[in-house]
Every structure is written in C-alpha cells, then in structure tokens.
Design a protein around this motif. Structure first.
Motif: not given
Length: 222
Positions: A179, A194-196, A203, A208
């Motif tokens: 991501s 996105y969450s990374c 986000p 997203q």
C-alpha cells in the motif's frame, strides 16, 4: 547576545515577489528560524505571522489556516523562507512528466498540495524534489498530512524508508505491505491514499481512491 533585525516581505498571495504590493515588516532574525511548536527559548509576544512563509506566487489551495498549520510542521531549517510555485495543474496542465521536468535542477525541499473532488486538502512534504528514480529517496523529515477534517501530520514511523519513488507512470509517497500513503497517476488525475507502514497513517482523503481537482507543488527556498 544581541539579535539582529531584518526586513522581510510578508504578503502571502502576491503574484510576484518583486511587485510593490509586498508589505515590509521588521522582525527579529532569531525568530525567523524558530519552530512555532517550540516553547523552549521562545520570546514573549512572538507572533505566528513572523514564521509564516512568503508565497511568491498566488495559491489556489493554501489559505491562512493552511499556512499556519503547515509552517509549524516543516523543518525549522525551512521556516521563514520563501515558497516558490514550481508546478500547478491550473498553470501547467495535468502531467506528471511536466511536474518532473519543472523539478529538474532544483535542490530544495518541496510541498505537495492536493484538493480532491470532495474539496479535501492534503499532501506531502518531501526533502527532495520529485524525480524519476530506480529506488526510493528522501529522509526521515518527509511527512504526509491532511486537513480532512482537522489538520493531522503523519511523520516517519521508522519502520521502512520508502519515502518517495518516482516512476514515469506514477508518483508514490510512503509504502510497504502493498500500500501507499499517497499515490498519483501519470495524468495527476486519479490518486489513492491508504494506510502504510512508512507513516502509519490514516487515509488522507475521505475516499481511499480519489480524483484530483487541483494540485500544486511548492519549493521551499533558503
């Protein structure tokens, strides 16, 4: 130690730094490089306006509220210096290739600002200009941020060093586990957040996968 006084142009939305509309104020030079967030060594009566950046061009995205929050989070070494508009979709069209071309030859930190079709403002601060590269680049000062709905900056988690990666067909900021914290396509029209692991962020947009309404890139000159 005696501090020096310095005249600084402070008009945030002048179309050109050299135009006579720029207001000249005198500020203590020791304040210029001081972080808004720092209480240690701060002087009584210090105004946040002393630390706001000088925008050498008109911004379609940044207002006083945005400037106040962002100025408090960029590295102290960049605070108080002019911001120059290097790329704007309204001026230069929608092309990642043009964005890279406008960044060529620069060696300053940059601020990416995006407004999506939901009128959400978010983006990233990176320590190096955007460029095509076979590997990731940047430092731990890189962060992503969002004003959706309140300001939140996501700094380096230390988990990996996937700060920025530039391809001809996409720009990626943050990554890991499949991501990206922020991703833009070659037309600077479709994006995703996105969450990374790099930033352990939420986000940046309310969706997203988002569509870009307008995008700007500013260089922070020193």
């Amino acid at each position: 130690m005696r501090s020096t006084l310095e005249n600084i142009r402070v008009l945030y939305f002048a179309t050109n730094c050299a135009e006579p509309y720029v207001q000249i104020i005198t500020v203590n030079n020791s304040k210029r490089r001081q972080s808004v967030c720092s209480s240690e060594g701060s002087e009584v009566g210090e105004s946040e306006d002393d630390l706001l950046p000088v925008l050498c061009d008109h911004s379609q995205l940044l207002d006083q509220r945005h400037l106040e929050r962002l100025a408090a989070h960029v590295p102290a070494r960049t605070q108080g210096y002019p911001w120059q508009l290097a790329y704007s979709t309204m001026v230069h069209g929608t092309s990642l290739k043009t964005l890279y071309r406008n960044m060529a030859g620069l060696d300053n930190p940059v601020l990416l600002v995006i407004r999506d079709m939901q009128n959400k403002v978010f983006g990233a601060f990176t320590t190096e200009p955007f460029k095509v590269s076979p590997s990731c680049y940047g430092t731990g000062e890189t962060f992503i941020y969002s004003f959706s709905p309140d300001f939140k900056a996501y700094r380096w988690s230390g988990e990996n060093s996937y700060f920025v990666r530039g391809h001809l067909e996409s720009l990626q900021i943050g990554g890991g586990a499949g991501s990206f914290g922020l991703w833009l396509d070659a037309d600077l029209y479709h994006g995703a957040s996105y969450s990374c692991p790099t930033f352990r962020n939420l986000p940046l947009s309310t969706q997203q996968d988002f569509v870009v309404q307008h995008l700007e890139v500013w260089t922070l000159q020193n």
